[in-house]
Design a protein around this motif. Structure first.
Motif, short mmCIF file in Angstrom:
data_model
loop_
_atom_site.label_atom_id
_atom_site.label_comp_id
_atom_site.label_asym_id
_atom_site.label_seq_id
_atom_site.Cartn_x
_atom_site.Cartn_y
_atom_site.Cartn_z
N VAL A 513 0.81 -1.23 0.00
CA VAL A 513 0.00 0.00 0.00
C VAL A 513 0.85 1.28 0.00
N PRO A 514 1.93 1.38 0.80
CA PRO A 514 2.70 2.64 0.81
C PRO A 514 3.25 3.01 -0.57
N TYR A 515 3.43 2.03 -1.46
CA TYR A 515 4.02 2.32 -2.77
C TYR A 515 2.95 2.44 -3.86
N PHE A 516 1.67 2.28 -3.45
CA PHE A 516 0.60 2.15 -4.43
C PHE A 516 0.47 3.39 -5.34
N SER A 517 0.48 4.58 -4.72
CA SER A 517 0.26 5.81 -5.53
C SER A 517 1.30 5.98 -6.63
N PRO A 518 2.62 5.97 -6.29
CA PRO A 518 3.59 6.15 -7.39
C PRO A 518 3.48 5.06 -8.46
N VAL A 519 3.17 3.81 -8.06
CA VAL A 519 3.05 2.73 -9.04
C VAL A 519 1.88 3.03 -9.98
N ILE A 520 0.73 3.38 -9.40
CA ILE A 520 -0.46 3.63 -10.22
C ILE A 520 -0.23 4.81 -11.17
N GLU A 521 0.43 5.84 -10.69
CA GLU A 521 0.70 7.00 -11.56
C GLU A 521 1.52 6.58 -12.77
N SER A 522 2.57 5.77 -12.52
CA SER A 522 3.40 5.29 -13.64
C SER A 522 2.57 4.48 -14.62
N LEU A 523 1.78 3.54 -14.08
CA LEU A 523 1.00 2.64 -14.95
C LEU A 523 0.02 3.44 -15.81
N LYS A 524 -0.64 4.42 -15.18
CA LYS A 524 -1.60 5.22 -15.95
C LYS A 524 -0.89 5.96 -17.09
N GLY A 525 0.30 6.45 -16.77
CA GLY A 525 1.07 7.16 -17.81
C GLY A 525 1.33 6.26 -19.01
N ALA A 549 -5.18 -5.31 -8.50
CA ALA A 549 -6.61 -5.37 -8.18
C ALA A 549 -6.90 -6.55 -7.26
N ARG A 550 -6.22 -7.68 -7.51
CA ARG A 550 -6.50 -8.89 -6.73
C ARG A 550 -5.78 -8.92 -5.39
N THR A 551 -4.71 -8.11 -5.23
CA THR A 551 -3.86 -8.30 -4.04
C THR A 551 -3.85 -7.14 -3.05
N ILE A 552 -4.06 -5.91 -3.52
CA ILE A 552 -3.76 -4.76 -2.65
C ILE A 552 -4.86 -4.53 -1.61
N ASP A 555 -10.43 -2.09 -0.31
CA ASP A 555 -10.60 -0.67 0.07
C ASP A 555 -9.68 0.23 -0.74
N VAL A 556 -8.47 -0.24 -0.98
CA VAL A 556 -7.51 0.59 -1.70
C VAL A 556 -7.83 0.64 -3.19
N PHE A 557 -8.26 -0.50 -3.75
CA PHE A 557 -8.41 -0.55 -5.21
C PHE A 557 -9.78 -0.09 -5.70
N SER A 558 -10.83 -0.33 -4.90
CA SER A 558 -12.20 -0.02 -5.37
C SER A 558 -12.36 1.37 -5.97
N PRO A 559 -11.79 2.42 -5.34
CA PRO A 559 -11.99 3.76 -5.92
C PRO A 559 -11.48 3.87 -7.36
N LEU A 560 -10.54 2.97 -7.75
CA LEU A 560 -9.98 3.05 -9.11
C LEU A 560 -10.70 2.14 -10.09
N ALA A 561 -11.59 1.26 -9.58
CA ALA A 561 -12.13 0.19 -10.41
C ALA A 561 -12.78 0.72 -11.69
N ALA A 562 -13.67 1.72 -11.54
CA ALA A 562 -14.41 2.22 -12.71
C ALA A 562 -13.44 2.79 -13.75
N GLU A 563 -12.44 3.52 -13.25
CA GLU A 563 -11.46 4.14 -14.16
C GLU A 563 -10.68 3.06 -14.93
N CYS A 564 -10.35 1.96 -14.24
CA CYS A 564 -9.62 0.86 -14.88
C CYS A 564 -10.42 0.24 -16.02
N VAL A 565 -11.72 0.05 -15.76
CA VAL A 565 -12.57 -0.55 -16.80
C VAL A 565 -12.58 0.37 -18.02
#
Length: 1089
Positions: A513-525, A549-552, A555-565
């Motif tokens: 979780v502590p590394y989630f934000s920077p990872v997600i920003e890179s992936l989105k880019g 999505a399956r591991t984190i 609570d952490v991933f749900s807010p991003l779910a719609a955007e991922c789809v």
């Protein structure tokens, strides 16, 4: 018209584009005249120029192929006569070849019995005393039979007798070649009446191939396919000549002066024979000769100044199968042995050779030794894990500091294979291995990309399975990966780092979780960059997003779910790439586990694109046997034929690929993977979105069902898996809304899927597919329970399928046809297949009343008990007692279970008691569990055995060091106490039991233990109060943690609160013995209501 036509055809051969274009226009015009057929016939027989005669034959072939029905009956008859006449008088080979192809197309329409003159000509020419005539006759025979083998069936015996003669004509290699091609074409269609004749041809066939290799390696390589055809369609023809064929293939495989394609074919044959007939290969003592040939090929050095493809700097993709080399095939032979032979027999002969290579001064021999260890890991995992792991790991670790990079790369590959297949034991060596791997990572930018790729492969496979042990390495790992994402110039290194983050997430889960934000920003880019060169990186980013999505955590991933789809849908719209689509499907499927609601509005779009992937024939390539120089004309001809100028309706359709021109099909891997992942994702999405998926269920099922016969086994396996998921999804919908309509829909689905599963278990040739089918079948029975077994006879059919697998009677188990009694030693994957079948027994036991299942259980039990013998492998013994335990546990929950368990107890007790004394901890563990559930299931019937069981447990406890066994022993005692309290010496047993708490390994049994303490408190409160200190200490360890589920937590709290209320003094005393911090926690937990 004839002269005019000859002139046009002559212009087409001129080296001048303008003339060719003009001639093409004239030709199109000429084709509109019905007299074109006789005119072409005249040119084909009368022109002095062989090139023009050949052109005329090709034109006729195209005309016949597409428009036979439009040719008038008179023209057809004259054409049949003219072709044969032309063939007999022709002296040029190229023209003869085209004439034979023309005849072949005609045979497609005019079966041989409607063309007696053809049969007469074939008979005369192939039996001629003139070698040239025989050769020409065999050319014609091979083409017409290849184009339509089935109508020639009445003549097969005669043909096989002819081949017997031709194959001895060793001075006429061309005749041998055409003879073998014809034999290849009819093999799949021969029946039992031709078997003996076929069998007698095999020795002559091998001799003929040897002569053909000397004469023409290209033709020989093509002719070698006869062996593939014989093995795939009727391997029993080959078995009597197995040794001869293996020796022949080894000779070719070992001969470095021959072409790679020929050697690859020969070694591939050996792999197939091992896969299909491993027992016969062992019985005929062929293992040693094969190894003696394969090792030098595996460890050969490349030609001076060259490197092996996998060691070349740009040879990044290890999965690229286009460059199959003899070395690659040599490793595949060992891999196949590992998957299909008993490890004991294989290792006995193989390890001395491997050790010789590993100790060599020659780096390529050391590499060969490591490649050998690497490919053994999958098929012989249990054997290596239990007997050889530390020595093999030591060898691999030493290779990582070898002076030669070729050897270091092979070491990394081996470590990656070990990490993937030798779990969980290999992860226990993390303290030794992680520093080595992190050392590789620190030099990322200086190293060669090809080498770095292998280092990442090893690291990924290793960290993925570390679980909580990843913690100390997590900061360094994530720092390395995030820094590569932000600063590396190389897209390849970014791709590797993104992939590694996915592997790290699999182990670290919420710790990431502590590394989630920077990872997600890179992936989105990466995912929003549409440049072509980003494709591989985007594919990897989607994969890693799915893992997150399956591991984190929800609570952490749900807010991003719609955007991922939305991201996924945008990519499938914008980019046409099978790999990218495949990864978006996996992402949708992962999101459905976290937030199914986000998918629901997009289900129409998602299911549409996935069904298109399942239907698509993209990536399927047909290899056409066309005369290359006429492709241009063929295209033009086609335009004219189907263009607006041609008003005649084309009754037999232009678009179907003429199979007689297809030499074979291949499917690109990316499209296979896409279909496989689409099946997996559809199944999971259907299950997770439930009722919202209903409108798409039928169309999805239809498409998936059609893939059950797909040529590639991975797609078949995924299709069966998805069918199982659809049944489970429909069952879930019916449970949520139990209408008659939903119930009927469920039974309609089960009525198609279960028979389809059972047929596949019986008849499917690939073991991996059958494992997938059994897994899907088990999933359906587990979810649908008795609903799956309502059709009369269904329970019997499933039980018999399990029985057949346990008796090795199915097609994928070589049909049990070798009559080999040595069944205790078998390949690990064969044992694994039987484990999948065995898992079905407890599931059936829990789905129907015990007395209904008893007749089938009586038939299955001896097959399971048989695997508990001390001479069986650890895996077999563990499987045997584990299955007995799970089956007894199932009987505790069904009507009539106690009576059946009681009736079986005399047969099962000795097996389980013997298992408790086993040398292997897993066998002891499963046996202890089995005795506990036997006591629970059979109740009073086994009370007389309690003293013996208690004495056994007491002896075990005195010397047992494995914590999982001790945990299960505690649970077994608890089951005995709760089932027959009066018969247990609780004053002695309970203190010994409580002294072992808290449980350390098998935390699921906490439920049993705390249930038992609550039960004891209701029966004998003073006994519990007397043990309060250790009980409070153990409770303190589990309260508020994931070690116990909510129900157990509540049971425990009720118990503690009652004790605190009724026995406050003793309770306070016990709490005071805890350390201060824990004391506060315990007091707070008990006092809060």
């Amino acid at each position: 018209m004839t002269e005019h036509l000859e002139q046009i055809l002559s212009q087409l051969t001129q080296p001048d584009n303008a003339i060719i274009q003009q001639a093409t226009v004239q030709l199109k015009q000429a084709f509109k005249d019905p007299a074109i057929i006789p005119a072409l016939c005249a040119v084909m027989t009368g022109s002095q120029n062989p090139q023009i005669r050949q052109s005329a034959a090709v034109m006729l072939r195209m005309r016949v192929k597409k428009h036979w029905k439009k040719i008038s009956p008179d023209h057809r008859e004259s054409l049949k006569a003219v072709v044969l006449q032309a063939f007999q008088q022709e002296t040029e080979h190229t023209v003869r070849h085209s004439l034979s192809q023309l005849s072949a197309v005609m045979v497609k329409h005019e079966t041989p019995d409607r063309w007696p003159a053809l049969l007469t000509l074939l008979n005369q020419s192939t039996h001629s005393t003139n070698p040239q005539d025989r050769q020409v006759g065999l050319l014609l025979l091979s083409k017409v039979v290849e184009s339509n083998p089935e109508p020639f069936k009445p003549h097969y015996r005669q043909l096989l007798q002819l081949f017997g003669t031709v194959l001895q004509d060793l001075n006429n290699p061309t005749a041998l070649y055409y003879c073998i091609l014809t034999l290849t074409a009819i093999t799949a269609y021969t029946g039992s009446e031709e078997m003996n004749l076929m069998r007698s041809l095999v020795p002559r066939l091998v001799t003929a191939l040897k002569h053909l290799i000397k004469a023409d390696e290209g033709q020989a390589s093509e002719a070698m396919e006869v062996l593939d055809e014989l093995m795939e369609s009727e391997v029993s023809i080959i078995v009597p000549h197995l040794a001869e064929i293996v020796r022949f293939c080894l000779e070719i495989g070992a001969d470095a002066s021959l072409s790679d394609s020929l050697r690859v074919k020969a070694l591939s044959c050996i792999s197939v024979l091992i896969r299909l007939k491993s027992k016969a290969v062992l019985k005929q003592k062929l293992l040693n000769p094969i190894l003696q040939t394969v090792f030098p090929v595996l460890s050969a050095a490349p030609p001076p100044g060259e490197e092996d493809p996998e060691d070349e700097e740009n040879g990044e993709d290890d999965n690229d199968n286009d460059n199959e080399s003899p070395k690659h095939l040599a490793a595949q032979v060992i891999d196949t042995m590992a998957l299909h032979m008993p490890p004991e027999k294989l290792f006995h002969q193989l390890m001395p050779l491997a050790q010789g290579c590993l100790a060599s001064q020659n780096p390529y021999e050391r590499k060969g030794g490591l490649m050998c260890l690497a490919v053994l890991a999958e098929g012989c995992a249990d054997h290596i894990r239990t007997k050889l792991l530390s020595s093999m790991l030591q060898t691999v670790c030493q290779s990582l500091s070898d002076s030669n990079q070729v050897v270091r790369s092979a070491g990394l590959f081996a470590l990656g294979q070990f990490s993937e297949h030798l779990q969980p034991e290999v992860s226990k060596y993390h303290a030794e291995l992680m520093p080595l791997l992190l050392g590789y990572m620190s030099g990322l930018n200086q190293a060669k990309i090809g080498h770095v790729t292998k280092a990442f492969y090893a690291l990924e496979n290793f960290v993925e399975n570390l679980g909580d042990d990843i913690q100390p390495y997590l900061p360094t790992l994530m720092e390395t990966m995030l820094s590569a994402l932000s600063s590396s110039e190389s897209l390849k290194i970014k791709e590797l780092s993104v992939s590694a983050i996915g592997a790290i997430a699999n182990a670290a889960k919420e710790q990431l979780v502590p590394y989630f934000s920077p990872v997600i920003e890179s992936l989105k880019g990466f995912l929003t960059d549409t440049r072509d060169e980003m494709r591989a990186l985007q594919t990897q980013a989607l994969d890693t997003l799915s893992v997150l999505a399956r591991t984190i955590g929800k609570d952490v991933f749900s807010p991003l779910a719609a955007e991922c789809v939305q991201l996924g849908l945008n990519l499938t719209d914008a980019v046409d790439d099978p790999d990218l689509r495949r990864c978006t499907y996996s992402l949708f499927s992962a999101v459905s586990t976290v937030s199914a609601d986000c998918l629901v509005p997009h289900l129409p779009a998602i299911s549409t694109v996935m069904l298109l992937s399942l239907k698509s024939t993209e990536g399927v390539k047909a290899h056409l046997e066309e005369d290359k120089q006429f492709v241009l004309l063929d295209d033009d001809d086609e335009e004219e034929e189907s263009g607006a100028g041609d008003t005649i309706l084309d009754d037999d359709g232009d678009n179907d690929l003429a199979v007689q021109d297809v030499a074979g099909f291949t499917v690109e891997n990316a499209y296979i993977d896409e279909k496989e992942d689409a099946c997996d994702a559809l199944g999971e999405i259907a299950f997770n979105t439930g009722v919202a998926f209903q409108p798409f269920l039928e169309s999805s099922f239809q498409q998936v069902y059609e893939l059950r016969d797909f040529p590639h086994e991975d797609v078949r396996r995924a299709a069966f898996g998805a069918m199982g998921q659809f049944c489970r999804a429909q069952h879930k919908v019916w449970q949520a809304s139990p209408t008659e309509e939903n119930h009927q829909a469920l039974h309609k689905l089960l009525g198609v899927v279960l028979p389809c599963f059972l047929e596949a278990v019986r008849a499917e040739r690939e073991r991996q597919v059958v494992m997938g089918v059994l897994e899907a079948l088990n999933g359906v029975v587990k979810s649908c329970q008795g609903e799956a077994l309502q059709v009369p006879g269904r329970l019997a059919e499933i039980s018999h399928a399990i029985r057949d697998v346990l008796k090795k009677k199915t097609v994928c188990q070589d049909g049990g046809g070798d009559g080999d009694d040595d069944d205790e030693q078998q390949a690990e994957y064969d044992a694994m297949l039987q484990e999948f079948a065995g898992e079905g027994i407890p599931l059936l036991a829990s789905a129907v009343p015990a007395d209904t299942f008893l007749p089938y259980l009586n038939e299955l039990l001896p097959l399971i008990i048989n695997k508990a013998k001390s001479s069986c492998t650890v895996a077999d013994r563990s499987f045997s007692v584990g299955t007995l335990g799970e089956t007894l546990h199932a009987l505790t929950k069904v009507q009539g279970g106690a009576g059946v368990a009681g009736r079986l107890s005399n047969r099962l007790l000795p097996v389980l008691v013997s298992g408790v004394k086993d040398s292997d901890p897993e066998v002891r563990n499963n046996s202890v569990y089995g005795l506990g559930v036997l006591a629970q299931a059979a109740g009073p019937i086994v009370v007389s055995d309690y003293p013996m069981m208690l004495s056994l447990f007491s002896n075990l406890l005195a010397k047992e060091s494995d914590r999982r066994v001790i945990d299960n022993l505690c649970a077994a005692l608890c089951r005995m106490i709760m089932t027959n309290f009066e018969c247990m010496p609780v004053d002695q047993v309970v203190p010994a039991l409580i002294a072992q708490l808290p449980l350390k390994e098998d935390l699921e049994e906490n439920k049993t233990v705390y249930q038992c303490l609550a039960f004891l408190y209701s029966k004998n409160p003073s006994l519990v109060v007397s043990q309060l200190k250790p009980i409070i200490a153990a409770s303190n360890h589990v309260l508020g943690t994931k070690d116990i589920d909510e129900e157990t937590q509540n049971t425990l709290l009720l118990l503690l609160r009652d004790v605190a209320q009724r026995h406050s003094q003793e309770f306070q005393g016990a709490v005071m013995s805890l350390p201060a911090e824990q004391r506060t926690k315990m007091t707070a937990v008990v006092t809060q209501s």
